[in-house]
Design an enzyme around this catalytic site. Sequence first.
Site, PDB file in Angstrom:
ATOM      1  N   CYS A   2      -8.685 -26.760 -49.593  1.00  0.00           N
ATOM      2  CA  CYS A   2      -9.453 -28.148 -49.675  1.00  0.00           C
ATOM      3  C   CYS A   2      -8.450 -29.291 -49.480  1.00  0.00           C
ATOM      4  CB  CYS A   2     -10.521 -28.097 -50.972  1.00  0.00           C
ATOM      5  SG  CYS A   2     -11.516 -26.723 -50.699  1.00  0.00           S
ATOM      6  N   ARG A  27      -5.422 -27.939 -44.917  1.00  0.00           N
ATOM      7  CA  ARG A  27      -6.159 -27.125 -46.144  1.00  0.00           C
ATOM      8  C   ARG A  27      -7.185 -26.596 -46.194  1.00  0.00           C
ATOM      9  NH1 ARG A  27      -2.462 -29.132 -49.969  1.00  0.00           N
ATOM     10  NH2 ARG A  27      -4.018 -28.550 -51.479  1.00  0.00           N
ATOM     11  N   GLY A 100     -10.062 -26.481 -55.768  1.00  0.00           N
ATOM     12  CA  GLY A 100      -9.864 -25.333 -56.871  1.00  0.00           C
ATOM     13  C   GLY A 100     -11.019 -24.466 -57.333  1.00  0.00           C
ATOM     14  N   GLU A 484       6.587 -10.079 -39.745  1.00  0.00           N
ATOM     15  CA  GLU A 484       6.063 -11.337 -39.404  1.00  0.00           C
ATOM     16  C   GLU A 484       5.362 -11.660 -38.041  1.00  0.00           C
ATOM     17  OE1 GLU A 484       5.644 -14.008 -40.978  1.00  0.00           O
ATOM     18  OE2 GLU A 484       5.856 -15.592 -39.528  1.00  0.00           O
ATOM     19  N   LYS A 488       1.803 -13.330 -37.648  1.00  0.00           N
ATOM     20  CA  LYS A 488       1.530 -14.219 -36.590  1.00  0.00           C
ATOM     21  C   LYS A 488       0.454 -13.985 -35.630  1.00  0.00           C
ATOM     22  CE  LYS A 488       2.911 -16.666 -38.188  1.00  0.00           C
ATOM     23  NZ  LYS A 488       3.351 -17.352 -39.569  1.00  0.00           N
ATOM     24  N   HIS A 507       5.599   8.681 -38.755  1.00  0.00           N
ATOM     25  CA  HIS A 507       4.912   9.176 -39.870  1.00  0.00           C
ATOM     26  C   HIS A 507       3.422   9.017 -39.863  1.00  0.00           C
ATOM     27  CE1 HIS A 507       8.513  10.878 -41.733  1.00  0.00           C
ATOM     28  NE2 HIS A 507       8.996   9.689 -41.255  1.00  0.00           N
ATOM     29  N   LYS A 606      -3.920 -23.672 -45.082  1.00  0.00           N
ATOM     30  CA  LYS A 606      -2.421 -23.663 -45.057  1.00  0.00           C
ATOM     31  C   LYS A 606      -1.646 -23.625 -46.647  1.00  0.00           C
ATOM     32  CE  LYS A 606       1.672 -24.935 -43.008  1.00  0.00           C
ATOM     33  NZ  LYS A 606       1.755 -23.757 -42.625  1.00  0.00           N
TER      34      LYS A 606
HETATM   35  C1  F6R Z   1       1.100 -17.328 -42.641  1.00  0.00           C
HETATM   36  C2  F6R Z   1       1.409 -18.375 -43.761  1.00  0.00           C
HETATM   37  C3  F6R Z   1       0.937 -17.847 -44.935  1.00  0.00           C
HETATM   38  C4  F6R Z   1       1.802 -18.376 -45.956  1.00  0.00           C
HETATM   39  C5  F6R Z   1       1.197 -18.006 -47.308  1.00  0.00           C
HETATM   40  C6  F6R Z   1       2.302 -18.648 -48.524  1.00  0.00           C
HETATM   41  O1  F6R Z   1       1.562 -17.888 -41.269  1.00  0.00           O
HETATM   42  O2  F6R Z   1       1.562 -19.507 -43.453  1.00  0.00           O
HETATM   43  O3  F6R Z   1       0.806 -16.488 -44.896  1.00  0.00           O
HETATM   44  O4  F6R Z   1       3.170 -18.006 -45.815  1.00  0.00           O
HETATM   45  O5  F6R Z   1       0.038 -18.411 -47.756  1.00  0.00           O
HETATM   46  O6  F6R Z   1       2.346 -19.960 -48.473  1.00  0.00           O
HETATM   47  P1  F6R Z   1       3.452 -20.870 -49.040  1.00  0.00           P
HETATM   48  O7  F6R Z   1       4.771 -20.354 -48.391  1.00  0.00           O
HETATM   49  O8  F6R Z   1       2.863 -22.129 -49.067  1.00  0.00           O
HETATM   50  O9  F6R Z   1       3.537 -20.253 -50.461  1.00  0.00           O
END
Ligand code: F6R
Length: 611
Positions: A2, A27, A100, A484, A488, A507, A606
């Site tokens: 948020c 966010r 929150g 990773e 992605k 496996h 994010k």
């Molecule tokens: C994936 C991604 C998330 C963050 C995770 C941790 O592309 O961005 O998996 O890596 O939410 O976030 P941070 O690094 O901000 O603690």
Amino acid sequence: MCGIVGYLGPRQAYPIIITGLKRQEYRGYDSTGVALINNDLTVYKKKGKVTELEQSLIGIDVSAHIGIGHTRWATHGEPSDKNAHPHQSASGKLAMIHNGIIENYNQLKQELLNKGYQFKSDTDTEVLLNFIEEIQLNNQCTLEEALRIALKRVAGAYVILILDENNPDTIIAARKGSPLVIGIGKGEHFLGSDATPMLEYTKEVVYVNDYEIAIIKADELILKNLGNERQTPYISKLDLELAAIEKGGFEHFMLKEIFEQPITIYDCLRGRLDAAAGTITMAGVQKYILELTSANRIIILACGTSWHAALLAEYVIEELCRIPVEVDYASEFRYRNPIIAQGDVIIAISQSGETADTLVAIEKAKEAGAIIFGVVNVVGSSIARVSHAGAYTHAGPEIGVASTKAFTAQLVLMIMIALKIAKEKSSISHQRYSHLLFELEDLPQKVEAILKNADELKVIAEKYKDVSDALYLGRGYNFPIALEGALKLKEVSYIHAEGYPAAEMKHGPIALVDEKLPVVFIATRDESHGKIVSNIQEIKARKGKVIAIITEGDEIIPGMADDVFFVPPADEIVAPLLSTIPLQLLSYYLGVAKGCDVDKPRNLAKSVTVE
Ligand code: F6R
């Protein structure tokens, strides 16, 4: 999660709030709302992204000099008009936004229901607001006093901003566990979950601390703790330019951020690495060098992509420093009963510096006496402030929800930390140390060379855009990169993908292989090259499709893979950084080819400030 924005001062509040919300959509973006006071308190809110609210308000008089706004990532209650913030109190006089979770909201709600309150939404926010108003009415006290009393009963995390129609020149804010930045202007104040809403107006900001309440007027900022004692606001200087948060001619932030990596990697190395002199300068590491070199164990905590950086760091630190390393998901660490022994060092890796699980995990470890070292991108963020020492990744603001440039900066930083410890411990030969320093120094230009061939990945993406699953395989240092790459792909194209150590394929995952399944191999030249070639053969024998990321000059794999992408030769410790770039591009182009919103994938946010 948020985004919250606020403004009060001589300018029109609405355009500042809308622009600020657009910058904070990373966010959360499932519903949007604003509350303004222009004589009366008015709330406009709606399910959907900020532009949808903006469209719906065309032609409506939104003039006001005070207002708050919110972009939501749903926790309590589905995304809908009624659950969008701001929420209004029963009297209609108060409006509140919240980032929150109020963990004991059910109990508070029950108390209010018993008193005859009715609720229009399913949110914990509306409960908290009415709880505050109830206290105010009962005690005949000020809103500030009522808030203070209420917060002592609240369990959970919050940043809240409240507008009161009866005090139309004041915003009241409070913080615990979620970020709040206040921008100081001349006769005006700006509020945000981060500094992006205020960038063009001021460079002076105050990061509000946990358990603080802010009483903000256009020309006055009062900070108090929950014991009603005045706190001195600490004013920091912002080192962030507007251009850093704009798309700069790219179609998406994700693409811009992928293409920024030669610069961000350079920025991460700059001022630290001097290959010719054979030095790595990192004040934070130096400060705790004794503890780091003599650590019995290093525990690295992170989530998501940052956890993948942690995993690679484990391989590198164990190899170069000969210190045992454990990597844990912060969410698991915080809720189990981990053993934290004297001499353990905790490294927390986080782009945002606000991830709730990581933050609470390090707070717990700090209480147990561990030394906390933060590897963080966002300057001034909570994890950076809680850590004893640390290093910033200097990747600049990452707006695309899927992490790209922050990940490669984390890898660079962790390799530098490992090298610095190894040098100090003499667990690395001078020759290898020096070689790796030059390898790091060469990274920006190698990444640049990879990006020149980005179109090749666009072609590959077109070919595979209709697949429903994919498997990513790598060995050794390339295994975290397989994880990773798969993450992605899932995030931005919604194609189901799994990452595995290539040898584990036999496996179980091999059962998935048929003529429709693309298997992405990270198969750059290293000691296990022969083995990964065998794994490719095994996939081909079962008619799977192979996409391979390989080193320039490899003449074996092109003969057996369906599609290949070449990366420049590099030492096996830095090669994973190079292999990451084509995987990011492949996900991006697949997401775009499938018509997905790559910058704001569904259900994600994010900054994960809720657990
Ligand atoms: C994936 C991604 C998330 C963050 C995770 C941790 O592309 O961005 O998996 O890596 O939410 O976030 P941070 O690094 O901000 O603690």
